[in-house]
Design a protein around this motif. Structure first.
Motif, PDB file in Angstrom:
ATOM      1  N   ALA A 227       0.817  -1.217   0.000  1.00 27.02           N
ATOM      2  CA  ALA A 227       0.000   0.000   0.000  1.00 27.02           C
ATOM      3  C   ALA A 227       0.849   1.265   0.000  1.00 27.02           C
ATOM      4  O   ALA A 227       0.624   2.191  -0.804  1.00 27.02           O
ATOM      5  N   TRP A 228       1.835   1.331   0.886  1.00 29.24           N
ATOM      6  CA  TRP A 228       2.631   2.553   0.994  1.00 29.24           C
ATOM      7  C   TRP A 228       3.606   2.727  -0.161  1.00 29.24           C
ATOM      8  O   TRP A 228       3.745   3.840  -0.689  1.00 29.24           O
ATOM      9  N   PRO A 229       4.314   1.689  -0.614  1.00 28.50           N
ATOM     10  CA  PRO A 229       5.155   1.877  -1.797  1.00 28.50           C
ATOM     11  C   PRO A 229       4.366   2.317  -3.036  1.00 28.50           C
ATOM     12  O   PRO A 229       4.840   3.160  -3.809  1.00 28.50           O
ATOM     13  N   VAL A 230       3.167   1.761  -3.223  1.00 29.00           N
ATOM     14  CA  VAL A 230       2.362   2.148  -4.386  1.00 29.00           C
ATOM     15  C   VAL A 230       1.829   3.564  -4.213  1.00 29.00           C
ATOM     16  O   VAL A 230       1.766   4.341  -5.177  1.00 29.00           O
ATOM     17  N   LEU A 231       1.447   3.938  -2.991  1.00 28.36           N
ATOM     18  CA  LEU A 231       1.022   5.320  -2.752  1.00 28.36           C
ATOM     19  C   LEU A 231       2.166   6.285  -3.081  1.00 28.36           C
ATOM     20  O   LEU A 231       1.944   7.324  -3.714  1.00 28.36           O
ATOM     21  N   ALA A 232       3.374   5.947  -2.659  1.00 27.02           N
ATOM     22  CA  ALA A 232       4.525   6.802  -2.965  1.00 27.02           C
ATOM     23  C   ALA A 232       4.738   6.914  -4.474  1.00 27.02           C
ATOM     24  O   ALA A 232       5.092   7.983  -4.990  1.00 27.02           O
ATOM     25  N   GLU A 233       4.512   5.822  -5.190  1.00 26.58           N
ATOM     26  CA  GLU A 233       4.645   5.849  -6.644  1.00 26.58           C
ATOM     27  C   GLU A 233       3.578   6.738  -7.272  1.00 26.58           C
ATOM     28  O   GLU A 233       3.847   7.469  -8.235  1.00 26.58           O
ATOM     29  N   ALA A 234       2.353   6.684  -6.726  1.00 28.94           N
ATOM     30  CA  ALA A 234       1.287   7.557  -7.226  1.00 28.94           C
ATOM     31  C   ALA A 234       1.656   9.021  -7.030  1.00 28.94           C
ATOM     32  O   ALA A 234       1.454   9.854  -7.918  1.00 28.94           O
TER      33      ALA A 234
ATOM     34  N   GLU B 203      -9.217  -0.217   4.529  1.00 28.51           N
ATOM     35  CA  GLU B 203      -9.456  -1.216   3.495  1.00 28.51           C
ATOM     36  C   GLU B 203      -8.142  -1.692   2.903  1.00 28.51           C
ATOM     37  O   GLU B 203      -7.977  -2.875   2.616  1.00 28.51           O
ATOM     38  N   ASP B 204      -7.191  -0.770   2.719  1.00 26.22           N
ATOM     39  CA  ASP B 204      -5.946  -1.096   2.031  1.00 26.22           C
ATOM     40  C   ASP B 204      -4.792  -1.446   2.956  1.00 26.22           C
ATOM     41  O   ASP B 204      -3.919  -2.225   2.581  1.00 26.22           O
ATOM     42  N   SER B 205      -4.744  -0.846   4.137  1.00 22.17           N
ATOM     43  CA  SER B 205      -3.594  -1.061   5.015  1.00 22.17           C
ATOM     44  C   SER B 205      -3.995  -0.949   6.479  1.00 22.17           C
ATOM     45  O   SER B 205      -4.735  -0.033   6.854  1.00 22.17           O
TER      46      SER B 205
END
Length: 234
Positions: free
Chosen positions: A188-195, A207-209
Motif C-alpha cells: 500500500a505505501w510503496p504504491v502510494l509513494a509511486e502515485a 481497506e488497504d492497510s
C-alpha cells in the motif's frame, strides 16, 4: 486527489477501528475530510454486518455521510463478492433510492459493463477497477463512459505490485479519465509513494492497510490519512 477507503470487506476481527455502521462511516468520513481527503469510498453493511448493495443499505450509509459532511463525495463498491449475480447487481443499482456520487466496477468481473451502464444511466460516476493488464484490455472494450480509472495493485509484495502498476499504466492511453493508483497490504505505501511521484490520484484507509509507513499498527483511518498527507498525497 487523496481518497479515504474506510472499511472495504474488513471486520472488527481484523481491526477494532473498522467503521461498519452508517454512523461510524459518517464519523470516520468527517475526520478524514478534516485532514484533507477529497472523497471517501465505503462498503455499506446490512444489519448483520454483511456487505450489501441493497437500496436501503446504500441509502443509509450515503445519507449518513452526507449529513455529517455535506459536499464530501462518497462512493461505494459493486464488487461481485457482494452480489455474485450480475443481473441482481444491475437490478440493485436501478433500484437505488439514494445515489452515491461514484461507484467502482471491477472490469474483470462477469457483467461488469452492464453494471457500469446501469450506474451511468443513473448519473453515478463510474470508476473502472483494473487489477491486471487483461482487465485493462477488457475495460478498453467497454462502450460506457468512465469518470475515473482505478489501477489497483493487488499483490501484497511491493516489487510485484509496482511491476503491475507499470504494466497497467503503460496500457492506458494518454488524455483519458483521471487515474487513481493504489496498492494493498505491504504494497500500500510503496504504491502510494509511486502515485505521488507520478502525480496521480491515490487512496489510503483501513481497506488497504492496517499499518503506517514505518510498519507500526495504524490506530484508525485518520492516522493513515495523516501519514499519506505527510508523504505528499493531496
Amino acid at each position: 486527489m487523496l481518497k479515504a477507503c474506510l472499511n472495504g470487506g474488513r471486520g472488527r476481527d481484523e481491526h477494532p477501528a473498522v467503521p461498519v455502521t452508517p454512523a461510524e462511516l459518517a464519523a470516520d468520513a468527517t475526520r478524514c475530510a478534516d485532514l484533507g481527503v477529497a472523497a471517501v469510498h465505503v462498503h455499506p453493511r446490512d444489519a448483520s454486518g454483511v456487505e450489501s448493495v441493497a437500496p436501503a443499505v446504500i441509502a443509509d450509509a450515503v445519507t449518513a455521510v452526507r449529513a455529517a459532511r455535506p459536499g464530501l463525495p462518497v462512493g461505494v463498491s459493486t464488487g461481485a463478492w457482494i452480489e455474485p449475480d450480475p443481473a441482481a447487481r444491475v437490478a440493485a443499482v436501478r433500484a437505488w433510492t439514494v445515489l452515491p456520487d461514484f461507484a467502482s466496477v471491477n472490469a474483470h468481473e462477469e457483467g461488469a459493463e452492464a453494471v457500469a451502464a446501469a450506474l451511468h444511466e443513473r448519473g453515478v460516476l463510474v470508476e473502472a477497477g483494473l487489477w491486471t493488464p487483461q482487465a485493462v484490455r477488457a475495460h478498453q472494450a467497454w462502450r460506457v463512459p468512465v469518470g475515473r480509472i482505478l489501477v489497483e495493485c493487488t499483490p501484497d509484495d511491493p516489487a510485484r505490485a509496482l511491476a503491475d502498476a507499470d504494466a497497467m499504466l503503460a496500457l492506458l492511453a494518454p488524455g483519458g479519465p483521471p487515474v487513481l493508483l493504489h496498492g494493498e497490504g505491504a504494497a500500500a505505501w510503496p504504491v502510494l509513494a509511486e502515485a505521488v511521484r507520478r502525480g496521480l490520484d491515490t487512496r489510503i484507509g483501513l481497506e488497504d492497510s492496517l499499518g503506517l509507513p514505518d510498519g507500526a499498527p495504524a490506530p484508525d483511518n485518520a492516522a493513515l490519512v495523516a501519514a499519506a498527507r505527510a508523504l505528499g498525497a493531496s
